[in-house]
Design an enzyme around this catalytic site. Structure first.
Site, PDB file in Angstrom:
ATOM      1  N   GLU A  43       0.797  -1.231   0.000  1.00 51.18           N
ATOM      2  CA  GLU A  43       0.000   0.000   0.000  1.00 51.18           C
ATOM      3  C   GLU A  43       0.830   1.282   0.000  1.00 51.18           C
ATOM      4  O   GLU A  43       0.693   2.130   0.885  1.00 51.18           O
ATOM      5  CB  GLU A  43      -0.984  -0.053   1.177  1.00 51.18           C
ATOM      6  N   GLU A  72      -5.654 -10.469  -2.328  1.00 51.01           N
ATOM      7  CA  GLU A  72      -6.554 -10.336  -1.161  1.00 51.01           C
ATOM      8  C   GLU A  72      -8.018 -10.251  -1.598  1.00 51.01           C
ATOM      9  O   GLU A  72      -8.800  -9.485  -1.032  1.00 51.01           O
ATOM     10  CB  GLU A  72      -6.191  -9.086  -0.341  1.00 51.01           C
TER      11      GLU A  72
HETATM   12  O1  9MR Z   1      -7.930  -8.353   7.673  1.00 46.69           O
HETATM   13  C1  9MR Z   1      -6.945  -7.655   8.412  1.00 46.69           C
HETATM   14  C2  9MR Z   1      -7.499  -7.231   9.759  1.00 46.69           C
HETATM   15  O2  9MR Z   1      -7.793  -8.368  10.547  1.00 46.69           O
HETATM   16  C3  9MR Z   1      -6.514  -6.336  10.489  1.00 46.69           C
HETATM   17  O3  9MR Z   1      -7.118  -5.808  11.654  1.00 46.69           O
HETATM   18  C4  9MR Z   1      -6.076  -5.194   9.578  1.00 46.69           C
HETATM   19  C5  9MR Z   1      -4.982  -4.365  10.239  1.00 46.69           C
HETATM   20  O4  9MR Z   1      -3.847  -5.145  10.462  1.00 46.69           O
HETATM   21  O5  9MR Z   1      -5.560  -5.698   8.357  1.00 46.69           O
HETATM   22  C6  9MR Z   1      -6.489  -6.433   7.625  1.00 46.69           C
HETATM   23  O6  9MR Z   1      -5.870  -6.896   6.435  1.00 46.69           O
HETATM   24  C7  9MR Z   1      -5.513  -5.885   5.511  1.00 46.69           C
HETATM   25  C8  9MR Z   1      -4.211  -6.293   4.869  1.00 46.69           C
HETATM   26  O7  9MR Z   1      -3.229  -6.541   5.843  1.00 46.69           O
HETATM   27  C9  9MR Z   1      -3.738  -5.248   3.873  1.00 46.69           C
HETATM   28  N1  9MR Z   1      -4.764  -4.936   2.900  1.00 46.69           N
HETATM   29  C10 9MR Z   1      -6.083  -4.630   3.433  1.00 46.69           C
HETATM   30  C11 9MR Z   1      -6.540  -5.747   4.370  1.00 46.69           C
HETATM   31  C12 9MR Z   1      -7.974  -5.493   4.863  1.00 46.69           C
HETATM   32  O8  9MR Z   1      -8.034  -4.334   5.623  1.00 46.69           O
END
Ligand code: 9MR
Length: 354
Positions: free
Chosen positions: A151, A266
């Site tokens: 990101e 994802e």
């Molecule tokens: O699904 C993930 C969630 O459980 C966490 O709280 C969050 C913060 O760490 O991250 C979410 O996963 C993200 C991923 O790491 C990066 N792309 C977006 C995903 C969804 O928010």
């Protein structure tokens, strides 16, 4: 149906086509072998519900740890690594002959407080290097692909040169992105190194500008000879927001021209605002996934497709985008009872494109 468990074991990790920047695995792959499919998994869910592990083993060739490799999980203090949770996911992968996709080495979010207190470029560089080296070395046998930078583009990019603010950027400048890829490549010259982004699929709003800035960054890295090998399209599709089919297809074709592989990292569909009835909603979701996968396979096959979870029971969308009608979200290929939904058939169709 995807490959059976026995097929997957027969392929073995070395030939499953999941990994390898060098291309040996891909060229050893017969044309008819489906594109590898992965599911992201959160350890507490895996430990609580045996159906989840069974479903992963039945359907997937790889897992991505949802949170377990984030700095907040593995780096309680500057001189400490805590791999307890990520080790369990890696062991689950090893035991079941799955690959693990490493998520993620550099991200603006989920940093422990001690990182945000670093004040010099030298300290930041030392921390970043130590983190990448130690983490990649620990999982080198099972993780052959890594989201090196996650990101890097701001949500509302105004110019193609805009980069997301982060503590790494504040201390090391935009070059921290190139630095991270170079460090990762030094650690494991055969690992597939990925740059990963979301919200680059859509036609309206700030999304086209974000797509442009992402393309600009990748081109800049490739021009500088930075070892980036694959573009990760997260694919958190916003239900009801049209996919920019032509523009996205062009973006992906341009990336392939640069010699990069394309991965979906994802995938899920945010269905908060879609109609309630399950069959209607599932059809809309499948059609949107079809638009997305159709655009990004117009110029060639994908390297892999991963969904962010596998069953609707275990998804971040339940708490982040819950529905006001109280109905459960349905963003993933398996329903709450681990039964296949139309989205899964669409994914399988695009996995067989050669
Ligand atoms: O699904 C993930 C969630 O459980 C966490 O709280 C969050 C913060 O760490 O991250 C979410 O996963 C993200 C991923 O790491 C990066 N792309 C977006 C995903 C969804 O928010």
């Amino acid at each position: 149906m995807g490959p059976t468990r026995r097929d997957v074991l027969a392929m073995g990790l070395a030939t499953c086509g999941w990994a390898a920047a060098g291309g040996t695995a891909a060229s050893a792959q017969p044309a008819h072998r489906p594109v590898p499919f992965g599911g992201a998994v959160y350890l507490p869910d895996l430990e609580a519900d045996p159906r989840l592990g069974d479903a992963i083993v039945a359907h997937c060739q790889a897992v991505t740890p949802v949170n377990e490799l984030k700095w907040i999980s593995t780096r309680p203090a500057p001189d400490l690594f805590d791999f307890a949770a990520s080790d369990k996911i890696a062991d689950f992968a090893r035991t079941n002959a799955l690959a693990m996709h490493g998520h993620t080495l550099v991200w603006y979010a989920e940093l422990p407080e001690w990182v945000t207190r670093l004040t010099s470029a030298a300290d930041a560089e030392r921390a970043l290097t130590e983190h990448i080296v130690t983490t990649m070395q620990r999982y080198g046998d099972v993780a052959r692909s890594w989201d090196v930078v996650n990101e890097p583009i701001p949500d509302a990019a105004r110019r193609p040169t805009d980069r997301r603010d982060s503590h790494w950027r504040a201390l090391l400048g935009d070059d921290h992105i190139a630095q991270a890829f170079r460090i990762a490549h030094d650690v494991d010259p055969d690992a597939l190194l990925v740059i990963n982004e979301y919200d680059v699929e859509f036609a309206t709003g700030y999304f086209p500008a974000k797509r442009q800035a992402f393309a600009h960054l990748i081109r800049e890295l490739v021009d500088k000879g930075v070892p980036v090998h694959a573009v990760g399209l997260q694919g958190h599709l916003r239900g009801g927001v049209p996919i920019a089919k032509d523009e996205l297809a062009q973006f992906v074709a341009d990336m392939r021209e640069l010699g990069l592989k394309i991965m979906v990292t994802e995938l899920d569909v945010i269905d908060r605002d879609l109609p309630g009835p399950a069959d209607v909603r599932d059809a809309i979701i499948a059609a949107q996934v079809e638009d997305f996968l159709g655009a990004i396979t117009a110029s060639g096959p994908l390297h892999s497709i991963t969904t962010w979870g596998l069953s609707d029971t275990y998804t971040w969308i339940r708490w982040a985008y819950g529905r006001s009608d109280g109905l459960g979200n349905r963003p993933l290929p398996l329903d709450e009872n681990f039964q296949r939904k139309p989205m899964f058939d669409v994914i399988d169709r695009f996995r067989s494109i050669v």
